[in-house]
Design an enzyme around this catalytic site. Structure first.
Site: not given
Length: 548
Positions: A361, A384, A388, A441
């Site tokens: 991330d 990734d 997040d 997302r």
């Protein structure tokens, strides 16, 4: 009801009506108001304590005793559904965990609902029945003697809801008291009370902004088309100014009043990897100014580097960059921990940086971290997630960032089986972000009771927003261009909830899906929604680095 001038009555009625609309109740009417400016407390019945009207800038109702319970009640015993609001200031306490409160549906001096502001830094929604108290809900809020707080308690049918300064919301259901007076009270504490207002809640009804009916968002189109959902009528007063955190990052909770980052600590400028990693891990508040490009090592932690509490990390100019690694905000992962630990990472501001090239991330927020403001970043090319937010983290604002050259952009809640840590948390505000060909997302949400997504610009994405596991998405004032699925509740996993209003969809293949009801974010914090038609101009111009 005390009689005031027609002008004052009209002003109070307008104020209450606006506040009630933002609480999800329309057509509020003022039932009662008392600002004590006439110098007396006629119409109030007191029990215990020492009550008088004194000057505190303007006249206020003061309870001066600290040795026992004290209450003052007014209004009609027939009132049923209403909101009572009062300004409250604790001035002295006798012992620990004392409180001042507002009362609703009071039957007598020993039976009522009440919202108590306690000196142990909590607000509690409680019931007193025959002198025996029951706590129905509670939340963390910083409480200091000598400071004014606005307490608001709504009773509508069996629904009860309280808030402090528009945040720290608590809610419950209870059917014991159906009608009753309003009041104020103290417990082993002296306090001042002012500006008591009671507005008719009109009985339990669906929020006009939380419709469960099918969305009227447009389908595929070659030109702009705005959703006919009701537009917001205007925010509560005093949204934060430029350069200040806003949204959920400013809502009190977990013993933290708002997000201040490294304020109060030293300011340092770093331009090497060693200096940067040293200062982000130090104890105590620091403002860390990043100069130029810093390469973060991959090491044995997938290139994720821990940031400790009370930090501001801010880039200088438009060329500050972190490359090769990412930032981790949070304690090590533990599935066994299901409530926020005392040492949860908190109070972090990250602004005006480009972050790219991490093998995992770019930014990871986890393990009950709270009060975080992510602002004016350029996030791209992560292994990734770009950003997040997971494992019980809460009270976070993501604003004015550019996401690009990235697939899985921003996840809120990482797994369908993580309800024990996530339910009731993961409250995030996304506003004025530029989702620039970031594929998916944007965000994808599980379990959160409320993620607020407003005034973002979506450009050429596979999908914009996804809501699952009964998470609540409040989507307003966004502009979607060439987005296959702007908003989805029918996704992998259990269904989510989504409410939308005043969004614009252009060349999109599907409408925004809606389902269920979602709390209006104005219940928690003030904000201003820009005209969605202006979003394609103002967001790319203002999002990203070099613009603060």
């Amino acid at each position: 009801m005390k009689v005031r001038s027609r002008l004052a009555i009209a002003a109070v009625a307008a104020t209450v009506a606006a506040a009630m609309l933002h609480a999800g109740t329309a057509n509020a009417a003022t039932l009662f108001q008392d600002d004590f400016n006439d110098g007396d407390s006629a119409g109030w019945t007191t029990s215990g304590g020492t009550w008088s009207v004194v000057a505190d800038g303007t006249p206020v109702l003061r309870q001066a005793g600290t040795s026992s319970d004290a209450r003052a009640r007014s209004g009609s015993a027939a009132w049923a559904n209403y909101t009572v609001t009062a300004r409250v200031k604790l001035t002295a306490v006798n012992g620990a965990n004392r409180f001042a409160a507002v009362l609703a549906r009071a039957q007598s001096n020993t039976s009522y609902y009440y919202l108590a502001l306690r000196t142990n830094n909590t607000v509690e929604l409680k019931k007193l029945a025959g002198g025996s108290s029951t706590t129905l809900a509670s939340a963390g809020v910083t409480v200091a003697t000598g400071s004014w707080y606005t307490l608001s308690l709504t009773v509508s049918g069996t629904s009860l809801r309280g808030s402090v300064n528009g945040g720290a919301a608590v809610s419950a259901t209870d059917a014991q008291f159906a009608t009753g007076q309003v009041g104020v009270a103290t417990y082993n504490a002296a306090a001042n009370f002012d500006d008591v207002l009671v507005a008719d809640a009109g009985g339990p009804s669906p929020s006009p902004s939380a419709s469960g009916s099918p969305s009227a968002s447009p389908g595929p189109s070659s030109g702009p088309s705005a959703s006919p959902s009701p537009s917001p009528s205007g925010p509560p007063p005093n949204p934060p100014g430029p350069g200040q955190p806003d949204g959920f990052a400013t809502v009190a909770g977990y013993g933290q009043a708002t997000t201040t980052g490294g304020a109060g600590g030293p300011t340092v400028t770093v331009d090497t990897t060693e200096e940067f990693l040293d200062h982000i891990a130090r104890t105590g508040p620091y403002t860390i100014q990043v100069s130029g490009t810093i390469t973060l090592p991959t090491g044995t932690t997938d290139g994720m580097h821990d940031v400790s509490s009370d930090k501001t990390i801010v880039g200088l100019g438009s060329t500050a960059r972190l490359v090769g690694g990412g930032l981790n905000i949070g304690l090590p992962i533990s599935d066994a921990v299901t409530s926020p630990p005392a040492n949860a990472v908190h109070n972090i501001i990250i602004r005006n940086l480009s972050i790219s090239g991490a093998s995992d991330d770019l930014i990871n927020v986890q393990m009950f971290s709270h009060h975080i403001w992510i602002d004016h970043l350029d996030l791209s090319d992560g292994g990734d997630g770009a950003l997040d937010i997971k494992r019980g983290s809460d009270l976070i604002t993501v604003s004015w960032n550019r996401f690009h050259d990235h697939d899985k952009t921003t996840l809120v809640g990482h797994d369908d089986a993580n309800d024990a840590q996530d339910t009731g948390r993961l409250r995030v505000t996304y506003h004025h972000n530029f989702f620039d060909r970031s594929d998916q997302r944007n965000p994808r949400v599980r379990f959160s009771p409320l993620v607020h997504v407003y005034n973002n610009y979506y450009f050429d994405n596979s999908y914009g927003i996804a809501s699952t596991n009964e998470s609540g998405l409040f989507v307003e004032g966004n502009y979607f261009f060439s987005v296959n699925n702007p908003g989805r509740v029918e996704f992998s996993g259990p269904l989510g909830r989504m409410v939308e209003r005043n969004n614009i969809l252009v060349e999109c293949n599907h409408p925004i899906e809606v389902r269920g009801t979602v709390t209006d974010p104005a219940t928690f914090y003030p904000y201003t929604v820009d005209d969605p038609a202006s979003v394609p101009a103002i967001v790319p111009a203002g999002a990203g680095v070099g613009k603060i």
